[in-house]
Design a protein around this motif. Structure first.
Motif, PDB file in Angstrom:
ATOM      1  N   SER A 145     -13.595 -26.994  20.111  1.00 46.25           N
ATOM      2  CA  SER A 145     -14.059 -28.427  20.483  1.00 46.25           C
ATOM      3  C   SER A 145     -13.943 -29.435  19.170  1.00 46.25           C
ATOM      4  CB  SER A 145     -15.633 -28.321  20.957  1.00 46.25           C
ATOM      5  OG  SER A 145     -16.242 -28.105  19.408  1.00 46.25           O
ATOM      6  N   LEU A 146     -13.962 -30.691  19.727  1.00 47.17           N
ATOM      7  CA  LEU A 146     -13.876 -31.770  18.834  1.00 47.17           C
ATOM      8  C   LEU A 146     -14.860 -31.909  17.710  1.00 47.17           C
ATOM      9  CD1 LEU A 146     -12.984 -34.717  21.263  1.00 47.17           C
ATOM     10  CD2 LEU A 146     -11.352 -33.613  19.621  1.00 47.17           C
ATOM     11  N   ARG A 147     -16.168 -31.352  18.197  1.00 47.97           N
ATOM     12  CA  ARG A 147     -17.195 -30.995  17.133  1.00 47.97           C
ATOM     13  C   ARG A 147     -17.133 -29.999  16.199  1.00 47.97           C
ATOM     14  NH1 ARG A 147     -22.730 -32.258  17.291  1.00 47.97           N
ATOM     15  NH2 ARG A 147     -22.851 -32.781  19.519  1.00 47.97           N
ATOM     16  N   THR A 148     -16.315 -28.978  16.602  1.00 50.63           N
ATOM     17  CA  THR A 148     -16.117 -27.849  15.796  1.00 50.63           C
ATOM     18  C   THR A 148     -14.961 -28.293  14.869  1.00 50.63           C
ATOM     19  OG1 THR A 148     -16.562 -26.044  17.461  1.00 50.63           O
ATOM     20  CG2 THR A 148     -15.077 -25.500  15.740  1.00 50.63           C
ATOM     21  N   ALA A 149     -14.020 -28.956  15.356  1.00 49.37           N
ATOM     22  CA  ALA A 149     -12.758 -29.287  14.334  1.00 49.37           C
ATOM     23  C   ALA A 149     -13.281 -30.566  13.350  1.00 49.37           C
ATOM     24  CB  ALA A 149     -11.949 -30.323  15.310  1.00 49.37           C
ATOM     25  N   ALA A 150     -14.336 -31.290  13.535  1.00 47.40           N
ATOM     26  CA  ALA A 150     -14.987 -32.073  12.801  1.00 47.40           C
ATOM     27  C   ALA A 150     -15.966 -31.398  11.711  1.00 47.40           C
ATOM     28  CB  ALA A 150     -15.873 -33.035  13.339  1.00 47.40           C
ATOM     29  N   ALA A 151     -16.486 -30.293  12.031  1.00 52.24           N
ATOM     30  CA  ALA A 151     -17.352 -29.449  11.196  1.00 52.24           C
ATOM     31  C   ALA A 151     -16.430 -28.672  10.343  1.00 52.24           C
ATOM     32  CB  ALA A 151     -17.919 -28.630  11.940  1.00 52.24           C
TER      33      ALA A 151
END
Length: 331
Positions: free
Chosen positions: A46-52
């Motif tokens: 997800s976008l959240r995972t990519a950011a992390a």
């Protein structure tokens, strides 16, 4: 009432300030742990995972801030999995754009003209960050996975430099090489000269592999091809050492002996007439074209001069004199 208006004004100014700060942040270079950091985005992230993952890889910012920006700016776009390089000076927008485009880290492996399939596989096994999905498989099993069951692999792969993303597999590179050879061979066969003693593209490929191994100087390719074409036309044995060496296989120690030349194998062109049963190496485009467009030379023999070039002769007497001169030092 005035108090309420004051509070609303303060909130509005705070929102505008926060928005301005957020906009300013998106235009600023990301802080990094080093000049270059690598970010690994897993499949289905997800976008959240990519950011992390970006923060884990060395992008120095709060992951929730980066995730907020990704969600705001990505709209309907999706990110692609893979390994990415983030360099100093890159902004959050440029990072997102890279993830959306799939602008992954690209590596390269070079497969050299004249190599055998065994050498191709050895090069792939040593290639950096390439998944070794053919390890432990026989050549026959590899060809089956490439949808060419029963096809001998020698000569079927085009030598070139191939680019791949991290974690790509050897099979993917081999498939590119296989398809490119199909294309190059078809084009060469379509452009063949009339009257060649070659019955199929496969025979042209075999001849091209011999030309590849026998040519020391690029300018000689068409003349080398002409010698073998002339021999095929009159039924003369090709008598070419590289085919004998290929028939000996991995046991060959670099010293070609008379016993090798007299020991009969399917690849011994001293004991057997015509072309060998398969190619003996991976020919490049120039050798493919030389095989189907040989020069008009009438030569039946050639010998290496020692400087990479060859001396071509039409008669055995002339050839023997050239051998004495260039190989034995007899003038």
């Amino acid at each position: 009432m005035r108090r309420l208006l004051s509070i609303l004004l303060i909130l509005l100014l705070a929102a505008l300030a926060a928005g301005a700060a957020g906009w300013w942040w998106t235009t600023q270079p990301l802080a990094l742990a080093a000049d270059k950091v690598e970010v690994s985005v897993p499949v289905g992230a997800s976008l959240r995972t990519a950011a992390a993952k970006a923060v884990e890889g060395g992008v120095r910012t709060r992951p929730e801030l980066l995730a907020w920006y990704f969600r705001l700016a990505a709209r309907e776009q999706t990110i692609k999995p893979g390994e990415y390089e983030v360099t100093r000076g890159m902004t959050p927008g440029e990072l997102l754009d890279k993830l959306v485009r799939g602008d992954r880290i690209v590596l390269a492996v070079t497969l050299v003209e004249g190599w055998t399939f065994r050498q191709f596989r050895e090069a792939l096994a040593k290639a950096e960050h390439l998944t070794h999905d053919t390890a432990g498989l026989s050549d026959e099993q590899v060809m089956q996975l490439l949808d060419r069951p029963g096809v001998h692999p020698e000569g079927r792969f085009f030598p070139d430099t191939y680019h791949y993303a991290r974690s790509s597999g050897e099979l993917a590179v081999l498939r590119q090489s296989l398809q490119l050879m199909d294309k190059r061979l078809a084009a060469a066969w379509e452009a063949r000269a009339p009257g060649l003693p070659l019955k199929s593209p496969e025979q042209a490929l075999i001849l091209a592999s011999i030309v590849e191994k026998e040519t020391g100087r690029p300018e000689d390719r068409a003349d080398v091809a002409a010698v073998f074409v002339n021999r095929l036309r009159i039924g003369m044995r090709l008598q070419t050492d590289p085919t004998v060496i290929y028939g000996v296989g991995p046991r060959f120690d670099g010293d070609l002996k008379r016993s090798h030349l007299t020991a009969d194998t399917p690849y011994n062109t001293y004991t057997r007439a015509g072309l060998p049963p398969t190619p003996i190496a991976m020919p490049g485009k120039a050798s493919l074209m030389a095989a189907v467009q040989p020069s008009g030379s009438k030569a039946l023999y050639f010998v290496a001069r020692g400087d990479g070039s060859s001396h071509f002769s039409q008669s055995l007497d002339e050839h023997n004199r050239a051998v004495n001169r260039y190989q034995r030092g007899i003038r």
